[in-house]
Design a protein around this motif. Sequence first.
Motif, short mmCIF file in Angstrom:
data_model
loop_
_atom_site.label_atom_id
_atom_site.label_comp_id
_atom_site.label_asym_id
_atom_site.label_seq_id
_atom_site.Cartn_x
_atom_site.Cartn_y
_atom_site.Cartn_z
N TYR A 60 0.83 -1.20 0.00
CA TYR A 60 0.00 0.00 0.00
C TYR A 60 0.87 1.25 0.00
O TYR A 60 0.57 2.22 -0.72
CB TYR A 60 -0.92 0.00 1.22
CG TYR A 60 -1.80 1.22 1.31
CD1 TYR A 60 -2.83 1.42 0.39
CD2 TYR A 60 -1.63 2.18 2.31
CE1 TYR A 60 -3.65 2.54 0.45
CE2 TYR A 60 -2.44 3.29 2.39
CZ TYR A 60 -3.44 3.47 1.45
OH TYR A 60 -4.25 4.59 1.52
N CYS A 61 1.93 1.24 0.78
CA CYS A 61 2.85 2.39 0.81
C CYS A 61 3.41 2.67 -0.58
O CYS A 61 3.51 3.83 -1.00
CB CYS A 61 3.98 2.13 1.81
SG CYS A 61 3.50 2.38 3.52
N LYS A 62 3.79 1.61 -1.28
CA LYS A 62 4.30 1.80 -2.64
C LYS A 62 3.23 2.42 -3.52
O LYS A 62 3.50 3.35 -4.31
CB LYS A 62 4.77 0.46 -3.20
CG LYS A 62 5.50 0.56 -4.55
CD LYS A 62 4.56 0.31 -5.72
CE LYS A 62 5.30 0.38 -7.04
NZ LYS A 62 4.38 0.22 -8.19
N ASP A 63 2.00 1.96 -3.39
CA ASP A 63 0.91 2.44 -4.23
C ASP A 63 0.62 3.92 -4.00
O ASP A 63 0.17 4.62 -4.92
CB ASP A 63 -0.36 1.62 -3.99
CG ASP A 63 -0.24 0.18 -4.49
OD1 ASP A 63 0.66 -0.09 -5.31
OD2 ASP A 63 -1.03 -0.66 -4.05
N ILE A 64 0.82 4.41 -2.78
CA ILE A 64 0.52 5.82 -2.49
C ILE A 64 1.76 6.71 -2.57
O ILE A 64 1.69 7.89 -2.24
CB ILE A 64 -0.17 5.98 -1.12
CG1 ILE A 64 0.74 5.54 0.02
CG2 ILE A 64 -1.49 5.23 -1.08
CD1 ILE A 64 0.16 5.80 1.42
N GLY A 65 2.88 6.13 -3.00
CA GLY A 65 4.06 6.96 -3.27
C GLY A 65 5.10 7.04 -2.17
O GLY A 65 6.00 7.87 -2.24
N VAL A 66 4.99 6.18 -1.15
CA VAL A 66 6.01 6.14 -0.11
C VAL A 66 7.21 5.35 -0.65
O VAL A 66 7.07 4.19 -1.01
CB VAL A 66 5.47 5.49 1.19
CG1 VAL A 66 6.58 5.34 2.22
CG2 VAL A 66 4.32 6.31 1.75
#
Length: 224
Positions: free
Chosen positions: A32-38
């Motif tokens: 999820y972090c990857k998906d939101i740009g983290v």
Amino acid sequence: MDGNGRWAKKRGLPRQAGHKVGAETFRTIATYCKDIGVQYFTVYAFSTENWKRPQEEVDALMNLFRTYLKEAAETMFQRGVAVRVLGDLSPLPEDIRAQIREVDGIADRLGPDAATASLCINYGGRDEIKNAVRAIAREVQAGALAPGDITEQTIGAHLYTAHMPDPDLIIRPSGEVRTSNFLLWQSAYSEYYFTDVLWPDFKTADMDAAINAFNKRNRRFGGV
């Protein structure tokens, strides 16, 4: 990733069950972090002090690493997330160290700019600084570095996290309010977010709440 044992106890389950659900939570939140740009997501999986826990629990955690590490790395590779392992790996069983080398190889295929999810295993902030100081001392002893040339950047370059920036936000779940020896050097100007949510219950909405709270902070880094 705190609160696994308490999560299991509340449900009448062995502590190992909480660690298993916690491992699944890691995978969910990391992707999820990857998906939101983290870009960087780092979790505390096993500390240098966790060896003091009952042998049955330590064995269960080691078996969890055996079961999930490579499988998680391969699954997350498909989502464009590189899995890395940080810490003093020398005390770990050889089969787990071999698996970590395979995990590193999978991550290398994504390149240096990939979103990175790091697991801190046999990690302690003080231990990390101690090892960095020893490495720098060896360079000084060999004549490759003068004591007067040692800077904060020199120390940072000898930490396990040398390949990533210092953390902007550190989330402490489970209601505990302490750093627990996590990223001591790197967290000098990190923002902390504390929540009573136990790690196995930590959802994407909880990550959103932490980020929203972070976005309201006024970060001055010692200035005005």
